[in-house]
Motif scaffolding. Sequence first.
Motif, mmCIF file in Angstrom:
data_model
loop_
_atom_site.group_PDB
_atom_site.id
_atom_site.type_symbol
_atom_site.label_atom_id
_atom_site.label_comp_id
_atom_site.label_asym_id
_atom_site.label_seq_id
_atom_site.Cartn_x
_atom_site.Cartn_y
_atom_site.Cartn_z
ATOM 1 N N VAL A 1 3.986 -3.966 19.663
ATOM 2 C CA VAL A 1 4.875 -4.258 18.539
ATOM 3 C C VAL A 1 5.997 -3.234 18.523
ATOM 4 O O VAL A 1 5.747 -2.022 18.434
ATOM 5 C CB VAL A 1 4.102 -4.226 17.207
ATOM 6 C CG1 VAL A 1 5.043 -4.537 16.049
ATOM 7 C CG2 VAL A 1 2.950 -5.227 17.233
ATOM 8 N N LEU A 2 7.226 -3.709 18.607
ATOM 9 C CA LEU A 2 8.396 -2.831 18.603
ATOM 10 C C LEU A 2 9.205 -3.101 17.336
ATOM 11 O O LEU A 2 9.812 -4.159 17.182
ATOM 12 C CB LEU A 2 9.265 -3.095 19.838
ATOM 13 C CG LEU A 2 10.569 -2.288 19.908
ATOM 14 C CD1 LEU A 2 10.264 -0.808 20.123
ATOM 15 C CD2 LEU A 2 11.474 -2.819 21.011
ATOM 16 N N ASP A 3 9.216 -2.141 16.403
ATOM 17 C CA ASP A 3 9.974 -2.296 15.171
ATOM 18 C C ASP A 3 11.473 -2.290 15.473
ATOM 19 O O ASP A 3 11.960 -1.448 16.243
ATOM 20 C CB ASP A 3 9.644 -1.174 14.191
ATOM 21 C CG ASP A 3 8.264 -1.321 13.582
ATOM 22 O OD1 ASP A 3 7.808 -2.476 13.439
ATOM 23 O OD2 ASP A 3 7.649 -0.299 13.247
ATOM 24 N N LEU A 4 12.192 -3.195 14.820
ATOM 25 C CA LEU A 4 13.634 -3.309 14.993
ATOM 26 C C LEU A 4 14.392 -2.978 13.709
ATOM 27 O O LEU A 4 15.351 -2.216 13.724
ATOM 28 C CB LEU A 4 13.992 -4.725 15.451
ATOM 29 C CG LEU A 4 13.396 -5.168 16.787
ATOM 30 C CD1 LEU A 4 13.518 -6.683 16.956
ATOM 31 C CD2 LEU A 4 14.084 -4.449 17.939
ATOM 32 N N LEU A 5 13.964 -3.589 12.609
ATOM 33 C CA LEU A 5 14.620 -3.407 11.322
ATOM 34 C C LEU A 5 13.568 -3.269 10.229
ATOM 35 O O LEU A 5 12.444 -3.747 10.380
ATOM 36 C CB LEU A 5 15.530 -4.596 10.995
ATOM 37 C CG LEU A 5 16.714 -4.846 11.918
ATOM 38 C CD1 LEU A 5 17.333 -6.199 11.623
ATOM 39 C CD2 LEU A 5 17.763 -3.737 11.757
ATOM 40 N N ARG A 6 13.948 -2.644 9.136
ATOM 41 C CA ARG A 6 13.054 -2.534 7.990
ATOM 42 C C ARG A 6 13.882 -2.637 6.717
ATOM 43 O O ARG A 6 14.976 -2.068 6.632
ATOM 44 C CB ARG A 6 12.300 -1.220 8.042
ATOM 45 C CG ARG A 6 11.185 -1.101 6.996
ATOM 46 C CD ARG A 6 10.233 0.023 7.364
ATOM 47 N NE ARG A 6 9.512 -0.306 8.600
ATOM 48 C CZ ARG A 6 8.680 0.531 9.217
ATOM 49 N NH1 ARG A 6 8.500 1.743 8.738
ATOM 50 N NH2 ARG A 6 8.058 0.161 10.313
ATOM 51 N N GLU A 7 13.352 -3.363 5.716
ATOM 52 C CA GLU A 7 14.086 -3.539 4.476
ATOM 53 C C GLU A 7 13.123 -3.860 3.332
ATOM 54 O O GLU A 7 12.010 -4.344 3.569
ATOM 55 C CB GLU A 7 15.129 -4.661 4.603
ATOM 56 C CG GLU A 7 14.567 -6.041 4.841
ATOM 57 C CD GLU A 7 14.462 -6.393 6.321
ATOM 58 O OE1 GLU A 7 14.242 -7.577 6.614
ATOM 59 O OE2 GLU A 7 14.591 -5.494 7.173
ATOM 60 N N PRO A 8 13.514 -3.568 2.087
ATOM 61 C CA PRO A 8 12.635 -3.839 0.948
ATOM 62 C C PRO A 8 12.592 -5.324 0.614
ATOM 63 O O PRO A 8 13.578 -6.047 0.768
ATOM 64 C CB PRO A 8 13.274 -3.038 -0.190
ATOM 65 C CG PRO A 8 14.717 -2.931 0.191
ATOM 66 C CD PRO A 8 14.748 -2.866 1.693
ATOM 67 N N VAL A 9 11.422 -5.771 0.150
ATOM 68 C CA VAL A 9 11.261 -7.135 -0.342
ATOM 69 C C VAL A 9 11.731 -7.177 -1.794
ATOM 70 O O VAL A 9 11.449 -6.267 -2.581
ATOM 71 C CB VAL A 9 9.796 -7.589 -0.241
ATOM 72 C CG1 VAL A 9 9.640 -9.020 -0.753
ATOM 73 C CG2 VAL A 9 9.320 -7.488 1.200
ATOM 74 N N GLN A 10 12.438 -8.254 -2.153
ATOM 75 C CA GLN A 10 12.981 -8.412 -3.499
ATOM 76 C C GLN A 10 12.262 -9.542 -4.226
ATOM 77 O O GLN A 10 11.837 -10.529 -3.609
ATOM 78 C CB GLN A 10 14.483 -8.729 -3.433
ATOM 79 C CG GLN A 10 15.301 -7.767 -2.610
ATOM 80 C CD GLN A 10 15.383 -6.385 -3.213
ATOM 81 O OE1 GLN A 10 15.186 -6.216 -4.422
ATOM 82 N NE2 GLN A 10 15.674 -5.374 -2.391
#
Length: 258
Positions: free
Chosen positions: A113-122
């Motif tokens: 698994v290679l993380d690319l992006l991360r962001e909060p859930v709304q």
Amino acid sequence: MSRQIRAALKLFELRLSRASSHLELLGDPALLLAERAVHQQARLRGRAPLRADATYASGPWLLSTPPEGWLVGRFDLPGLHRPLQLLRDRVIDAWVGSYQPDLPDADDPEWWVLDLLREPVQLLAAPDHPLAQVRDLRVGDFEPFPSLALPSGWFPRTEAVLREQGLWSDPVRIQRYDPSCWEGRCADGVTLSYGQSLTEALQPTTVRLDWDLGLITGEALVVRRDLMDEPAIQQLVEHLQQQARLVAGRFGDVELML
């Protein structure tokens, strides 16, 4: 059922079951899996296009123009079980998922698994929802309103976090991703939903509520661990990282994970 499919089933001594949302093969799949392994090796050596798929959130941003030598699916496979099974069976070669924290762990022996992006859930609602203009919301404020929930067990970690907040109450029956089954459900003016910057840009029909879910999602490449060093996979990695940089530069709350 076509004559070609019937002939293949007879050859591999298998049967098709339509008991679930997807067709399933019944019988001993050993010979079929061996053939799929051979076909995958042929694809990795450039004898046929490689196959990638993604979620409805990841695909349009990261794979709308795939690298040379790759074909992409329709970005409509729901949940984790189905795409991981297609990877496991070597039907597809790569998948970009959006389901942190429910994706496989980094040290999983089967998956890379290679993380690319991360962001909060709304927490999202229709613009005319009774809570749309309310500030300093509390957990009890959500109780009168249905909130979307995917089938139990699809995303156990995410489900647990949302249930603790009185959410994840209105189950959705879904076989393939369809905006009308998810974002479109907010159109009734009362149903609460979830999203993030990437999905909001694709379906700009909701507003964010004044509530911190404390939940992080993200886009990540998932492949079989035994394929991670293949040159074709590394070519895909380079392409996805380039696209991820562009996406992160567009949204203020999307973090680049390189």
